[in-house]
Design a protein around this motif. Structure first.
Motif, PDB file in Angstrom:
ATOM      1  N   GLU A  19      28.754  -1.565 -51.523  1.00 56.45           N
ATOM      2  CA  GLU A  19      28.431  -2.629 -50.580  1.00 56.45           C
ATOM      3  C   GLU A  19      29.430  -2.635 -49.434  1.00 56.45           C
ATOM      4  O   GLU A  19      30.613  -2.364 -49.622  1.00 56.45           O
ATOM      5  N   VAL A  20      28.921  -2.941 -48.246  1.00 58.38           N
ATOM      6  CA  VAL A  20      29.736  -3.074 -47.047  1.00 58.38           C
ATOM      7  C   VAL A  20      29.428  -4.428 -46.426  1.00 58.38           C
ATOM      8  O   VAL A  20      28.412  -5.056 -46.732  1.00 58.38           O
ATOM      9  N   GLU A  21      30.334  -4.867 -45.550  1.00 55.62           N
ATOM     10  CA  GLU A  21      30.118  -6.148 -44.879  1.00 55.62           C
ATOM     11  C   GLU A  21      30.288  -5.946 -43.385  1.00 55.62           C
ATOM     12  O   GLU A  21      31.291  -5.418 -42.923  1.00 55.62           O
ATOM     13  N   GLY A  22      29.270  -6.360 -42.644  1.00 62.74           N
ATOM     14  CA  GLY A  22      29.321  -6.324 -41.188  1.00 62.74           C
ATOM     15  C   GLY A  22      29.667  -7.705 -40.675  1.00 62.74           C
ATOM     16  O   GLY A  22      29.156  -8.701 -41.181  1.00 62.74           O
ATOM     17  N   LEU A  23      30.541  -7.752 -39.666  1.00 65.34           N
ATOM     18  CA  LEU A  23      31.010  -9.032 -39.130  1.00 65.34           C
ATOM     19  C   LEU A  23      30.698  -9.135 -37.646  1.00 65.34           C
ATOM     20  O   LEU A  23      30.650  -8.129 -36.944  1.00 65.34           O
ATOM     21  N   ALA A  24      30.528 -10.359 -37.197  1.00 63.67           N
ATOM     22  CA  ALA A  24      30.338 -10.641 -35.773  1.00 63.67           C
ATOM     23  C   ALA A  24      30.949 -11.996 -35.465  1.00 63.67           C
ATOM     24  O   ALA A  24      31.115 -12.835 -36.353  1.00 63.67           O
ATOM     25  N   GLY A  25      31.283 -12.181 -34.194  1.00 60.46           N
ATOM     26  CA  GLY A  25      31.845 -13.462 -33.772  1.00 60.46           C
ATOM     27  C   GLY A  25      33.168 -13.768 -34.448  1.00 60.46           C
ATOM     28  O   GLY A  25      33.436 -14.916 -34.782  1.00 60.46           O
ATOM     29  N   GLY A  26      33.974 -12.751 -34.657  1.00 64.08           N
ATOM     30  CA  GLY A  26      35.266 -12.969 -35.306  1.00 64.08           C
ATOM     31  C   GLY A  26      35.127 -13.448 -36.742  1.00 64.08           C
ATOM     32  O   GLY A  26      35.985 -14.166 -37.247  1.00 64.08           O
ATOM     33  N   GLY A  27      34.042 -13.069 -37.393  1.00 60.42           N
ATOM     34  CA  GLY A  27      33.827 -13.448 -38.785  1.00 60.42           C
ATOM     35  C   GLY A  27      32.967 -14.691 -38.964  1.00 60.42           C
ATOM     36  O   GLY A  27      32.750 -15.130 -40.090  1.00 60.42           O
ATOM     37  N   LEU A  28      32.446 -15.240 -37.871  1.00 63.52           N
ATOM     38  CA  LEU A  28      31.581 -16.419 -37.979  1.00 63.52           C
ATOM     39  C   LEU A  28      30.248 -16.074 -38.654  1.00 63.52           C
ATOM     40  O   LEU A  28      29.623 -16.929 -39.268  1.00 63.52           O
ATOM     41  N   VAL A  29      29.837 -14.810 -38.522  1.00 60.93           N
ATOM     42  CA  VAL A  29      28.610 -14.338 -39.162  1.00 60.93           C
ATOM     43  C   VAL A  29      28.951 -13.053 -39.918  1.00 60.93           C
ATOM     44  O   VAL A  29      29.620 -12.176 -39.381  1.00 60.93           O
ATOM     45  N   ALA A  30      28.486 -12.983 -41.162  1.00 60.43           N
ATOM     46  CA  ALA A  30      28.713 -11.797 -41.980  1.00 60.43           C
ATOM     47  C   ALA A  30      27.404 -11.386 -42.633  1.00 60.43           C
ATOM     48  O   ALA A  30      26.640 -12.226 -43.100  1.00 60.43           O
ATOM     49  N   VAL A  31      27.154 -10.078 -42.667  1.00 54.85           N
ATOM     50  CA  VAL A  31      25.984  -9.515 -43.341  1.00 54.85           C
ATOM     51  C   VAL A  31      26.505  -8.513 -44.363  1.00 54.85           C
ATOM     52  O   VAL A  31      27.260  -7.608 -44.021  1.00 54.85           O
ATOM     53  N   ARG A  32      26.098  -8.691 -45.618  1.00 52.03           N
ATOM     54  CA  ARG A  32      26.500  -7.798 -46.705  1.00 52.03           C
ATOM     55  C   ARG A  32      25.289  -6.960 -47.088  1.00 52.03           C
ATOM     56  O   ARG A  32      24.198  -7.487 -47.299  1.00 52.03           O
ATOM     57  N   MET A  33      25.495  -5.629 -47.162  1.00 48.73           N
ATOM     58  CA  MET A  33      24.393  -4.734 -47.528  1.00 48.73           C
ATOM     59  C   MET A  33      24.922  -3.563 -48.339  1.00 48.73           C
ATOM     60  O   MET A  33      26.108  -3.286 -48.335  1.00 48.73           O
ATOM     61  N   THR A  34      23.987  -2.913 -49.039  1.00 52.83           N
ATOM     62  CA  THR A  34      24.349  -1.728 -49.816  1.00 52.83           C
ATOM     63  C   THR A  34      24.315  -0.519 -48.894  1.00 52.83           C
ATOM     64  O   THR A  34      23.777  -0.572 -47.779  1.00 52.83           O
ATOM     65  N   ALA A  35      24.864   0.586 -49.378  1.00 56.34           N
ATOM     66  CA  ALA A  35      24.814   1.830 -48.617  1.00 56.34           C
ATOM     67  C   ALA A  35      23.390   2.385 -48.564  1.00 56.34           C
ATOM     68  O   ALA A  35      23.126   3.334 -47.839  1.00 56.34           O
ATOM     69  N   LYS A  36      22.455   1.768 -49.301  1.00 67.02           N
ATOM     70  CA  LYS A  36      21.042   2.140 -49.228  1.00 67.02           C
ATOM     71  C   LYS A  36      20.306   1.261 -48.227  1.00 67.02           C
ATOM     72  O   LYS A  36      19.092   1.234 -48.175  1.00 67.02           O
ATOM     73  N   MET A  37      21.071   0.489 -47.436  1.00 64.23           N
ATOM     74  CA  MET A  37      20.554  -0.356 -46.350  1.00 64.23           C
ATOM     75  C   MET A  37      19.799  -1.586 -46.843  1.00 64.23           C
ATOM     76  O   MET A  37      18.983  -2.147 -46.124  1.00 64.23           O
ATOM     77  N   GLU A  38      20.061  -2.030 -48.060  1.00 66.52           N
ATOM     78  CA  GLU A  38      19.444  -3.251 -48.572  1.00 66.52           C
ATOM     79  C   GLU A  38      20.370  -4.422 -48.288  1.00 66.52           C
ATOM     80  O   GLU A  38      21.517  -4.439 -48.744  1.00 66.52           O
ATOM     81  N   VAL A  39      19.882  -5.399 -47.518  1.00 64.91           N
ATOM     82  CA  VAL A  39      20.689  -6.572 -47.207  1.00 64.91           C
ATOM     83  C   VAL A  39      20.811  -7.420 -48.466  1.00 64.91           C
ATOM     84  O   VAL A  39      19.817  -7.764 -49.099  1.00 64.91           O
ATOM     85  N   LYS A  40      22.047  -7.740 -48.831  1.00 64.51           N
ATOM     86  CA  LYS A  40      22.318  -8.505 -50.043  1.00 64.51           C
ATOM     87  C   LYS A  40      22.694  -9.954 -49.752  1.00 64.51           C
ATOM     88  O   LYS A  40      22.568 -10.804 -50.622  1.00 64.51           O
ATOM     89  N   GLY A  41      23.177 -10.217 -48.553  1.00 63.38           N
ATOM     90  CA  GLY A  41      23.565 -11.594 -48.257  1.00 63.38           C
ATOM     91  C   GLY A  41      23.942 -11.776 -46.796  1.00 63.38           C
ATOM     92  O   GLY A  41      24.300 -10.821 -46.106  1.00 63.38           O
ATOM     93  N   VAL A  42      23.839 -13.025 -46.360  1.00 67.18           N
ATOM     94  CA  VAL A  42      24.222 -13.408 -45.005  1.00 67.18           C
ATOM     95  C   VAL A  42      25.040 -14.683 -45.112  1.00 67.18           C
ATOM     96  O   VAL A  42      24.663 -15.604 -45.852  1.00 67.18           O
TER      97      VAL A  42
END
Length: 108
Positions: A29-52
């Motif tokens: 799993e990886v986590e993408g961040l935006a807005g200095g961490g105000l928004v986070a998207v967690r997904m697997t390396a298979k591109m499945e979004v696991k959480g926001v």
């Protein structure tokens, strides 16, 4: 004359390793961040979004466009990280084979 039996054996081993890697990518799993961490998207390396995750400060009617942009940016960040994780796994799998990038349908 090439050793076709040896090549077939290597191909079968590679296929087995590919299946194991696909399962493993679902656990990375990886986590993408935006807005200095105000928004986070967690997904697997298979591109499945696991959480926001969204910081409550963005949940205002006048902030909707900002939130939408941050979600897109966080998703893109997570996708880049997931693609990198996938490429690293593929490199470890095919490193000794000398295959060109994208040969097995991954990478660019």
């Amino acid at each position: 004359m090439p050793d076709f039996l040896g090549m077939m054996k290597q191909a079968a081993q590679l296929q087995s390793k590919m299946q194991a890697m696909q399962e493993e990518l679902g656990n990375v799993e990886v986590e993408g961040l935006a807005g200095g961490g105000l928004v986070a998207v967690r997904m697997t390396a298979k591109m499945e979004v696991k959480g926001v995750k969204i910081d409550p400060s963005l949940l205002k009617p006048e902030e909707v466009e900002i939130l939408e942009d941050l979600l897109v940016t966080a998703h893109a960040d997570a996708r880049r990280k997931a693609e990198t994780a996938m490429q690293e796994k593929m490199q470890s799998l095919t490193g000794g084979l000398g295959l060109p990038p994208g040969f097995l349908g991954f990478g660019s």
